[in-house]
Design a protein around this motif. Structure first.
Motif, short mmCIF file in Angstrom:
data_model
loop_
_atom_site.label_atom_id
_atom_site.label_comp_id
_atom_site.label_asym_id
_atom_site.label_seq_id
_atom_site.Cartn_x
_atom_site.Cartn_y
_atom_site.Cartn_z
N ASN A 144 -0.57 6.49 6.29
CA ASN A 144 -0.60 5.22 5.56
C ASN A 144 -0.63 4.04 6.53
N THR A 145 -1.80 3.47 6.68
CA THR A 145 -1.98 2.27 7.49
C THR A 145 -2.54 1.20 6.56
N PRO A 201 1.67 5.30 0.15
CA PRO A 201 1.15 6.30 1.08
C PRO A 201 0.37 7.43 0.41
N GLN A 219 0.86 -1.18 0.00
CA GLN A 219 0.00 0.00 0.00
C GLN A 219 0.89 1.23 0.00
N ASP A 239 6.34 3.80 2.56
CA ASP A 239 6.06 5.20 2.85
C ASP A 239 7.12 6.16 2.33
N PRO A 282 2.83 10.52 4.66
CA PRO A 282 2.95 9.08 4.84
C PRO A 282 2.53 8.59 6.22
N SER A 283 2.44 9.49 7.20
CA SER A 283 2.02 9.04 8.53
C SER A 283 0.59 8.52 8.54
N ARG A 316 6.38 -0.68 6.05
CA ARG A 316 5.98 0.72 5.89
C ARG A 316 7.16 1.63 5.64
N ASN A 324 -3.31 6.87 -4.89
CA ASN A 324 -2.15 6.06 -5.26
C ASN A 324 -2.37 5.18 -6.49
#
Length: 90
Positions: free
Chosen positions: A21-22, A13, A11, A53, A18-19, A49, A80
């Motif tokens: 992006n989970t 980000p 996945q 990320d 990017p923080s 990550r 994305n």
């Protein structure tokens, strides 16, 4: 010979953040697959990550190729989808 199918889930980000992006969907897919008994036939990994990320496209491609997955799964979102397409079709 027992060959497990190698799956790599990625996945990318949110641009410039990017923080946020989970990889929740990818994590759920892995958990569900293993809960259904696929651990014996598939090895499912999430791209870390720190790579997803912050790595540039060339490093991401290098890492994906280095994993040599039989299956590449990419979480697609509006932010994305174009980059994911470029990386996965290269």
């Amino acid at each position: 010979m027992n060959h497990k199918t190698s799956c790599l889930l990625v996945q990318l980000p949110v641009p410039n953040n990017p923080s946020l992006n989970t990889p929740l969907a990818a994590g759920y897919l892995k958990a569900y697959a293993y809960a259904q008994g696929l651990a014996g036939v598939a090895e499912i990994e999430l791209l870390p990550r720190r790579l997803a990320d912050y790595a540039g496209d060339a490093l991401l491609v290098d890492q994906i190729v280095a994993h040599q997955p039989d299956v590449l799964g990419v979480s697609l979102y509006t932010w994305n989808s174009e980059r994911s397409w470029i990386l996965s079709s290269g």
